[in-house]
Motif scaffolding. Sequence first.
Motif, PDB file in Angstrom:
ATOM      1  N   VAL A  67       0.806  -1.226   0.000  1.00 19.48           N
ATOM      2  CA  VAL A  67       0.000   0.000   0.000  1.00 19.48           C
ATOM      3  C   VAL A  67       0.837   1.274   0.000  1.00 19.48           C
ATOM      4  N   THR A  68       2.163   1.148   0.131  1.00 16.80           N
ATOM      5  CA  THR A  68       3.018   2.338   0.036  1.00 16.80           C
ATOM      6  C   THR A  68       3.350   2.679  -1.413  1.00 16.80           C
ATOM      7  N   ASP A  69       2.968   1.812  -2.351  1.00 12.77           N
ATOM      8  CA  ASP A  69       3.215   2.015  -3.779  1.00 12.77           C
ATOM      9  C   ASP A  69       1.929   2.565  -4.419  1.00 12.77           C
ATOM     10  N   THR A  70       1.877   3.874  -4.604  1.00 17.22           N
ATOM     11  CA  THR A  70       0.669   4.535  -5.094  1.00 17.22           C
ATOM     12  C   THR A  70       0.208   3.980  -6.438  1.00 17.22           C
ATOM     13  N   CYS A  73      -1.432   0.681  -6.044  1.00 20.14           N
ATOM     14  CA  CYS A  73      -2.763   0.809  -5.436  1.00 20.14           C
ATOM     15  C   CYS A  73      -3.803   1.181  -6.480  1.00 20.14           C
ATOM     16  N   HIS A  74      -3.482   2.121  -7.338  1.00 18.19           N
ATOM     17  CA  HIS A  74      -4.408   2.515  -8.399  1.00 18.19           C
ATOM     18  C   HIS A  74      -4.670   1.339  -9.341  1.00 18.19           C
TER      19      HIS A  74
END
Length: 99
Positions: A67-70, A73-74
Amino acid sequence: MTQHFRRDGTCAPVTGADSGIGPAVAEGFAGAGGPVFGPARSAPQMEETAEVIRIAGGKARALPLDVTDTAACHAALDARPVFLKSGFALMVGGGWTAA
């Protein structure tokens, strides 16, 4: 009282459902009637949580995701499992990371 917490047909994405309090949160939402979408860094552990939910009669899908990888996540939201047709009712943040 529990009728106020029913989530029939509404999805609850639960980050961090692979460890700590996350599995209990995911199991609780699934027990309330809604499918659970479990993005987590630990795919094998999240799959265990999803299997517990499925054995109990709920719907759950595990998704390997940091979840730290934007961007990831998208992409995960764009490619969410088909059973999430209803959209999201809420987003539960059980996961965290130290910066």
